[in-house]
Design a protein around this motif. Sequence first.
Motif, PDB file in Angstrom:
ATOM      1  N   UNK A   8       0.832  -1.205   0.000  1.00 39.58           N
ATOM      2  CA  UNK A   8       0.000   0.000   0.000  1.00 39.58           C
ATOM      3  C   UNK A   8       0.866   1.254   0.000  1.00 39.58           C
ATOM      4  N   UNK A   9       1.907   1.270   0.815  1.00 36.12           N
ATOM      5  CA  UNK A   9       2.818   2.423   0.853  1.00 36.12           C
ATOM      6  C   UNK A   9       3.463   2.668  -0.510  1.00 36.12           C
ATOM      7  N   UNK A  20       1.327  14.022  -9.120  1.00 38.94           N
ATOM      8  CA  UNK A  20       1.795  15.271  -8.534  1.00 38.94           C
ATOM      9  C   UNK A  20       0.824  15.833  -7.503  1.00 38.94           C
ATOM     10  N   UNK A  21      -0.112  15.005  -7.064  1.00 40.09           N
ATOM     11  CA  UNK A  21      -1.128  15.413  -6.088  1.00 40.09           C
ATOM     12  C   UNK A  21      -1.112  14.446  -4.907  1.00 40.09           C
ATOM     13  N   UNK A  22      -1.615  14.887  -3.748  1.00 38.48           N
ATOM     14  CA  UNK A  22      -1.612  14.013  -2.577  1.00 38.48           C
ATOM     15  C   UNK A  22      -2.544  12.819  -2.740  1.00 38.48           C
ATOM     16  N   UNK A  23      -2.205  11.747  -2.009  1.00 42.16           N
ATOM     17  CA  UNK A  23      -2.981  10.509  -2.043  1.00 42.16           C
ATOM     18  C   UNK A  23      -3.292  10.107  -0.606  1.00 42.16           C
ATOM     19  N   UNK A  24      -4.569   9.922  -0.307  1.00 41.64           N
ATOM     20  CA  UNK A  24      -4.984   9.468   1.016  1.00 41.64           C
ATOM     21  C   UNK A  24      -5.423   8.024   0.967  1.00 41.64           C
ATOM     22  N   UNK A  25      -5.185   7.310   2.059  1.00 42.65           N
ATOM     23  CA  UNK A  25      -5.630   5.920   2.170  1.00 42.65           C
ATOM     24  C   UNK A  25      -7.011   5.920   2.826  1.00 42.65           C
ATOM     25  N   UNK A  26      -8.033   5.599   2.043  1.00 44.36           N
ATOM     26  CA  UNK A  26      -9.426   5.501   2.481  1.00 44.36           C
ATOM     27  C   UNK A  26     -10.041   6.820   2.958  1.00 44.36           C
ATOM     28  N   UNK A  27      -9.276   7.890   2.981  1.00 43.08           N
ATOM     29  CA  UNK A  27      -9.792   9.181   3.437  1.00 43.08           C
ATOM     30  C   UNK A  27      -9.019  10.298   2.749  1.00 43.08           C
ATOM     31  N   UNK A  45      -7.096   6.214  -2.159  1.00 42.13           N
ATOM     32  CA  UNK A  45      -6.645   4.854  -2.468  1.00 42.13           C
ATOM     33  C   UNK A  45      -7.294   3.886  -1.489  1.00 42.13           C
ATOM     34  N   UNK A  46      -7.994   2.897  -2.053  1.00 43.64           N
ATOM     35  CA  UNK A  46      -8.680   1.905  -1.241  1.00 43.64           C
ATOM     36  C   UNK A  46      -8.044   0.537  -1.449  1.00 43.64           C
ATOM     37  N   UNK A  47      -7.406  -0.040  -0.421  1.00 43.67           N
ATOM     38  CA  UNK A  47      -6.936  -1.414  -0.536  1.00 43.67           C
ATOM     39  C   UNK A  47      -8.144  -2.356  -0.630  1.00 43.67           C
ATOM     40  N   UNK A  48      -8.124  -3.244  -1.605  1.00 43.38           N
ATOM     41  CA  UNK A  48      -9.201  -4.219  -1.775  1.00 43.38           C
ATOM     42  C   UNK A  48      -8.663  -5.599  -1.417  1.00 43.38           C
ATOM     43  N   UNK A  62       5.292 -16.925  -1.129  1.00 39.81           N
ATOM     44  CA  UNK A  62       6.247 -15.953  -1.661  1.00 39.81           C
ATOM     45  C   UNK A  62       5.643 -15.090  -2.757  1.00 39.81           C
ATOM     46  N   UNK A  63       4.358 -15.270  -3.026  1.00 35.89           N
ATOM     47  CA  UNK A  63       3.674 -14.460  -4.033  1.00 35.89           C
ATOM     48  C   UNK A  63       2.418 -13.850  -3.420  1.00 35.89           C
ATOM     49  N   UNK A  64       1.910 -12.843  -4.083  1.00 36.63           N
ATOM     50  CA  UNK A  64       0.649 -12.232  -3.661  1.00 36.63           C
ATOM     51  C   UNK A  64       0.038 -11.501  -4.848  1.00 36.63           C
ATOM     52  N   UNK A  65      -1.259 -11.329  -4.790  1.00 36.89           N
ATOM     53  CA  UNK A  65      -1.977 -10.497  -5.744  1.00 36.89           C
ATOM     54  C   UNK A  65      -2.721  -9.456  -4.920  1.00 36.89           C
ATOM     55  N   UNK A  66      -2.454  -8.196  -5.212  1.00 40.37           N
ATOM     56  CA  UNK A  66      -3.071  -7.095  -4.465  1.00 40.37           C
ATOM     57  C   UNK A  66      -3.909  -6.235  -5.389  1.00 40.37           C
ATOM     58  N   UNK A  67      -5.132  -5.970  -4.967  1.00 36.53           N
ATOM     59  CA  UNK A  67      -6.046  -5.128  -5.722  1.00 36.53           C
ATOM     60  C   UNK A  67      -6.278  -3.820  -4.973  1.00 36.53           C
ATOM     61  N   UNK A  68      -6.373  -2.737  -5.749  1.00 36.90           N
ATOM     62  CA  UNK A  68      -6.622  -1.409  -5.194  1.00 36.90           C
ATOM     63  C   UNK A  68      -7.619  -0.680  -6.065  1.00 36.90           C
ATOM     64  N   UNK A  69      -8.387   0.198  -5.439  1.00 34.99           N
ATOM     65  CA  UNK A  69      -9.213   1.133  -6.185  1.00 34.99           C
ATOM     66  C   UNK A  69      -8.686   2.526  -5.930  1.00 34.99           C
ATOM     67  N   UNK A  70      -8.456   3.260  -6.995  1.00 33.93           N
ATOM     68  CA  UNK A  70      -8.021   4.648  -6.896  1.00 33.93           C
ATOM     69  C   UNK A  70      -9.159   5.527  -7.406  1.00 33.93           C
TER      70      UNK A  70
END
Length: 155
Positions: A8-9, A20-27, A45-48, A62-70
Amino acid sequence: MIARKPVTDGVQALLAALTGKPVGIRTAPTDPASGKAFPPPYTLLYPLDHSCDDGTLADRATTAISDYQATFVSGPVPGVPDSHGGDAQSQWLADNARKIVERPVDGSSGYQHALTIPGVSCYRREAHEAGGTSEASDAIMTSVIRFRFYLEATA
């Protein structure tokens, strides 16, 4: 196991660099100097889903799949009465964020923009348009992209 927080970071930092703009996590993102929320435009940015199972019998986590909504939020221009965010502003943010999946122009492998996650490499990225919303009473409009990252531990 690949932990979710460093992913997420990394995604948050890459989106902030590309737009070039700020990004908030869920808020709404907060200005560290004032402690107050930044005015739009910005990205939410919403972690799904985050799956650490690669589906094999020899899964060593050792693997992962990460989904996000922006969600790219446009808004009025601070200090300008009767101004409002618009479709062009939210799409501009989304167009810049979509560069997450941009390949190098020279045809080399990988991606044009690094996704920095300590001890993890991202070997595949996807972006899918998920629509948008408008809120005329707040003079805000949004565009939405869902991202999927295929990750592998390197350390």
